[in-house]
Design a protein around this motif. Structure first.
Motif, PDB file in Angstrom:
ATOM      1  N   GLY A 114       0.813  -1.216   0.000  1.00 16.04           N
ATOM      2  CA  GLY A 114       0.000   0.000   0.000  1.00 16.04           C
ATOM      3  C   GLY A 114       0.838   1.254   0.000  1.00 16.04           C
ATOM      4  N   VAL A 115       2.152   1.083   0.223  1.00 16.56           N
ATOM      5  CA  VAL A 115       3.094   2.200   0.249  1.00 16.56           C
ATOM      6  C   VAL A 115       3.777   2.324  -1.105  1.00 16.56           C
ATOM      7  CG1 VAL A 115       5.382   2.822   1.152  1.00 16.56           C
ATOM      8  CG2 VAL A 115       3.516   2.275   2.726  1.00 16.56           C
ATOM      9  N   ASN A 116       3.938   3.555  -1.569  1.00 19.43           N
ATOM     10  CA  ASN A 116       4.639   3.829  -2.818  1.00 19.43           C
ATOM     11  C   ASN A 116       6.113   4.072  -2.502  1.00 19.43           C
ATOM     12  OD1 ASN A 116       5.776   5.134  -5.142  1.00 19.43           O
ATOM     13  ND2 ASN A 116       3.721   5.662  -5.826  1.00 19.43           N
ATOM     14  N   ALA A 117       6.971   3.168  -2.948  1.00 13.74           N
ATOM     15  CA  ALA A 117       8.394   3.250  -2.618  1.00 13.74           C
ATOM     16  C   ALA A 117       9.100   4.381  -3.343  1.00 13.74           C
ATOM     17  CB  ALA A 117       9.079   1.924  -2.951  1.00 13.74           C
ATOM     18  N   ARG A 118       8.439   4.986  -4.327  1.00 10.00           N
ATOM     19  CA  ARG A 118       9.058   6.083  -5.064  1.00 10.00           C
ATOM     20  C   ARG A 118       8.906   7.426  -4.347  1.00 10.00           C
ATOM     21  NH1 ARG A 118       7.737   2.493  -9.004  1.00 10.00           N
ATOM     22  NH2 ARG A 118       9.217   2.333 -10.755  1.00 10.00           N
ATOM     23  N   ASN A 119       7.718   7.675  -3.816  1.00  3.07           N
ATOM     24  CA  ASN A 119       7.440   9.022  -3.316  1.00  3.07           C
ATOM     25  C   ASN A 119       6.856   9.069  -1.910  1.00  3.07           C
ATOM     26  OD1 ASN A 119       4.720   8.291  -3.687  1.00  3.07           O
ATOM     27  ND2 ASN A 119       4.679   9.166  -5.756  1.00  3.07           N
ATOM     28  N   GLY A 120       6.685   7.916  -1.261  1.00  4.07           N
ATOM     29  CA  GLY A 120       6.196   7.909   0.109  1.00  4.07           C
ATOM     30  C   GLY A 120       4.698   8.050   0.266  1.00  4.07           C
ATOM     31  N   GLN A 121       3.961   8.142  -0.830  1.00  2.00           N
ATOM     32  CA  GLN A 121       2.512   8.172  -0.712  1.00  2.00           C
ATOM     33  C   GLN A 121       2.024   6.807  -0.229  1.00  2.00           C
ATOM     34  OE1 GLN A 121       1.070   9.543  -4.525  1.00  2.00           O
ATOM     35  NE2 GLN A 121       1.959  11.576  -4.274  1.00  2.00           N
ATOM     36  N   ALA A 122       0.892   6.785   0.454  1.00  2.00           N
ATOM     37  CA  ALA A 122       0.410   5.533   1.036  1.00  2.00           C
ATOM     38  C   ALA A 122      -1.100   5.527   1.125  1.00  2.00           C
ATOM     39  CB  ALA A 122       1.017   5.333   2.427  1.00  2.00           C
ATOM     40  N   ASP A 123      -1.697   4.385   0.783  1.00  2.00           N
ATOM     41  CA  ASP A 123      -3.123   4.195   0.994  1.00  2.00           C
ATOM     42  C   ASP A 123      -3.405   4.187   2.502  1.00  2.00           C
ATOM     43  OD1 ASP A 123      -5.653   2.880  -0.739  1.00  2.00           O
ATOM     44  OD2 ASP A 123      -5.649   2.355   1.395  1.00  2.00           O
ATOM     45  N   LYS A 124      -4.556   4.672   2.901  1.00  2.00           N
ATOM     46  CA  LYS A 124      -4.876   4.742   4.327  1.00  2.00           C
ATOM     47  C   LYS A 124      -4.968   3.370   4.976  1.00  2.00           C
ATOM     48  CE  LYS A 124      -7.223   9.228   4.148  1.00  2.00           C
ATOM     49  NZ  LYS A 124      -8.504   9.971   4.343  1.00  2.00           N
TER      50      LYS A 124
END
Length: 507
Positions: free
Chosen positions: A158-168
Motif C-alpha cells: 500500500g506504500v509507494n516506494a518512489r514518493n512515500g505516498q500511502a493508501d490509508k
C-alpha cells in the motif's frame, strides 16, 4: 544510515549484481533468508505464523522464507492474496513450497489472518502505486484487526516506494525488513508511519553496482549536522562570522522580514542588514535592535521597486550572502529587481517565497548568475519553477528538484514534511520536523537560517541541509512537553540557541 536508493536505482543494482556472480534467483534466496531470520526471532514453536503472498517477487520472497521456517520446525501458513504467483521466480518458489506449509486463499482466510501471532506482509513490492483495489481491501481490514507482530517484506503493501505516498489501509508494520539499501519512499511521509522499525539487510549485492548511480541520496543526521558546524575562533569578531543583506518585507508582509532576520541572527551570523520598505523599518526597529536597516523605495502599495537594485548591489560588496524574498510581494517591479540581483550579485544568494515567485517568469536569468544560488521552494513553488502541477511534483518531488538543479546549476532545498537538499548529483534527505512548523513563518525562518549559514562560509548544499535540520530539530525542542498546536515561529526562534548548544556538545 547508509545511502538510500530510488526504486529505479535498486532495480539497476539487482540486475547489475549478475556481473558479480549473484543471480536474481540467489538474491531472492538471500532476501528470504534474512526475512526468515527476523520472523523466527519474533516467533516461538507455538506461534501462528501467517505470510501474506502476492503474485510477484515479493510474494516469492515470502514463499522461500516459509520453506526456511518449516525447516526450522516452525509452522508457517501462506495466504494467496492475489491468486497464484505469476513471475518466473515466484512461480518457481511456489512449485517448491514444502508440503507441510498450509496454503489458503484470501477469501477463506480473513479470520485466520486476524488471529495470527506473527503476520508477514509479502503482497506488493516496489512497483506498487496508487490505491489498494477494492477486491483486496478485506485482507487489509483483517490485517488492521490483527494484534500480533506485523512484519513487512521490503516495504509495507500500500506504500509507494518512489514518493512515500500511502493508501490509508496500508499494512502497518512493527518492523520492515528491506534489502541492500533503504528505499527512498520508506523514509518519506506518510509512508514512514506504516514502516515501524526499518531493518536494512544485506543480500549480496556488490557496492560496485552503485558506482554509476546518481543522484547519491544520504540522510542528513545529527552526526553530519555536528560535523558541518564550523569552528568559531575565540578571537572572532562580528566580521569573522559574515554578513547577510536581506531584501525582504513590504507594507503587506512585515512579519516575514522580521522572522527571517531573527532566525539568521540566532544561528551565528555576525551582521544582518535588512533592506525593506520604510513602513517595515518603522515597525520592526521598535523591537528588533540587533540588525541594521536601509529603507528602500516602494510603489504606492508598499512593494519595493527595481530602482533599488543598484543600492542593494552596493551593499552586497561588503556582505557574504544575499537573502531575497521573505514577504517581498510579487509585482512586475519585484520581477525586474530579482532578475537584476541574480544577474549581477557576486555573493551567494538565497531565494525564498516571493523571491521565487518573482523569478518564475524570468527563470532563465539563473543561467546568467555570477554566484551560487539556493532556491527554497515548497511544493507549489517548485511546481511553478518547473512549469507543472503540484500533483505532478508530489508524485516525484526529488526528480523535479534534481532536474531543476541540474538544468540551472543551483542548489534546491525542496521543503515539505520531509525535505530534499539537492545540488547536482548529491542529495541530502532531511526528515526532522513536526506539525508545529505547519504554520506561517516557518519558511521565513528557514530562509534566514540558510542565509546565515552561507554567510558564515558554509558550502551551499551543507547550508541548505543543515538549515532544514536546524529548523526541524529546534521545533521538536520547542515543543518538548508542549503541544505542537500552540508553538509559533517566535517559540522556535527562541529555542535556536539551546538547539545549537546541544548540537555543539553532543557526544
Amino acid at each position: 544510515m547508509d545511502r538510500i536508493l530510488t526504486v529505479e536505482q535498486m532495480t539497476f543494482c539487482e540486475h547489475e549484481a549478475e556481473k558479480y556472480g549473484v543471480s536474481l534467483a540467489q538474491l531472492m534466496d538471500n532476501a528470504a533468508a534474512q526475512l526468515a531470520e527476523v520472523i523466527a526471532s519474533n516467533s516461538s514453536a507455538s506461534s501462528k505464523i501467517v505470510l501474506l503472498i502476492g503474485k510477484g517477487n515479493n510474494g516469492g520472497d515470502g514463499l522461500v522464507a516459509a520453506n526456511l521456517l518449516a525447516e526450522q520446525g516452525l509452522k508457517p501458513a501462506v495466504v494467496l492474496c492475489c491468486g497464484e504467483p505469476d513471475t518466473d521466480l515466484s512461480s518457481a518458489a511456489y512449485a517448491r513450497l514444502d508440503k507441510s506449509v498450509e496454503v489458503l486463499k484470501a477469501e477463506n482466510a480473513l479470520d485466520f489472518i486476524e488471529d495470527a501471532d506473527v503476520l508477514v506482509d509479502c503482497i506488493f513490492g516496489t512497483g506498487f502505486h496508487g490505491s489498494l483495489r477494492e477486491n483486496i481491501l478485506p485482507v487489509f481490514r483483517a490485517c488492521k484487526k490483527c494484534e500480533g507482530m506485523k512484519i513487512a517484506c521490503n516495504l509495507p503493501s500500500g506504500v509507494n516506494a518512489r514518493n512515500g505516498q500511502a493508501d490509508k489501509l496500508s499494512f502497518k508494520a512493527d518492523v520492515t525488513v528491506t534489502f541492500h539499501r533503504g528505499k527512498l519512499g520508506l523514509y518519506l511521509q506518510p509512508a514512514v508511519d506504516f514502516c515501524g522499525e526499518i531493518l536494512v539487510k544485506d543480500i549480496g549485492i556488490d557496492e560496485r553496482c552503485e558506482n554509476t548511480l546518481y543522484p547519491v541520496i544520504t540522510p542528513f543526521d545529527v552526526v553530519k549536522a555536528r560535523a558541518s558546524l564550523p569552528f568559531r575562533p575565540a578571537d572572532g569578531h562580528k566580521g569573522t562570522f559574515g554578513k547577510v543583506v536581506s531584501v525582504a518585507g513590504s507594507e503587506s508582509y512585515i512579519g516575514a522580514a522580521g522572522l527571517s532576520a531573527m532566525a539568521a541572527m540566532r544561528t551565528g551570523v555576525g551582521l544582518f542588514e535588512l533592506c525593506t520598505a520604510k513602513s517595515v523599518v518603522n515597525s520592526l526597529s521598535a523591537g528588533m535592535y540587533e540588525c541594521t536597516y536601509s529603507a528602500m523605495k516602494t510603489d504606492k502599495d508598499g512593494f519595493m521597486v527595481a530602482e533599488n537594485a543598484e543600492t542593494i548591489l552596493k551593499k552586497c560588496e561588503k556582505a557574504s550572502s544575499l537573502l531575497i524574498g521573505c514577504g517581498l510581494g510579487h509585482t512586475a517591479e519585484t520581477e525586474k529587481l530579482v532578475a537584476e540581483l541574480i544577474e549581477k550579485a557576486e555573493i551567494p544568494i538565497v531565494l525564498d517565497a516571493d523571491g521565487i515567485n518573482s523569478l518564475c517568469p524570468n527563470i532563465d536569468v539563473l543561467l546568467k548568475k555570477k554566484s551560487t544560488v539556493i532556491l527554497t521552494p515548497h511544493p507549489a513553488e517548485l511546481a511553478r519553477l518547473c512549469g507543472v502541477t503540484v500533483g505532478e511534483v508530489m508524485s516525484d518531488r526529488l526528480g523535479f528538484a534534481y532536474r531543476l538543479s541540474e538544468k540551472y546549476g543551483v542548489t534546491v532545498l525542496a521543503k515539505s514534511a520531509d525535505t530534499f537538499a539537492v545540488d547536482g548529483g548529491k542529495v541530502y534527505l532531511c526528515t526532522e520536523g513536526t506539525t508545529a512548523l505547519a504554520k506561517g513563518g516557518s519558511g521565513d525562518m528557514l530562509a534566514g537560517i540558510v542565509s546565515s549559514y552561507v554567510a558564515q562560509g558554509f558550502d551551499a548544499l551543507d547550508a541548505a541541509a543543515l538549515g532544514s535540520f536546524t529548523l526541524g530539530s529546534t521545533a521538536l525542542l520547542a515543543g518538548y512537553k508542549r503541544s505542537e498546536r500552540g508553538i509559533i515561529a517566535r517559540d522556535v526562534i527562541d529555542a535556536l540557541p539551546r538547539f545549537l548548544y546541544d548540537l555543539e556538545n553532543a557526544d
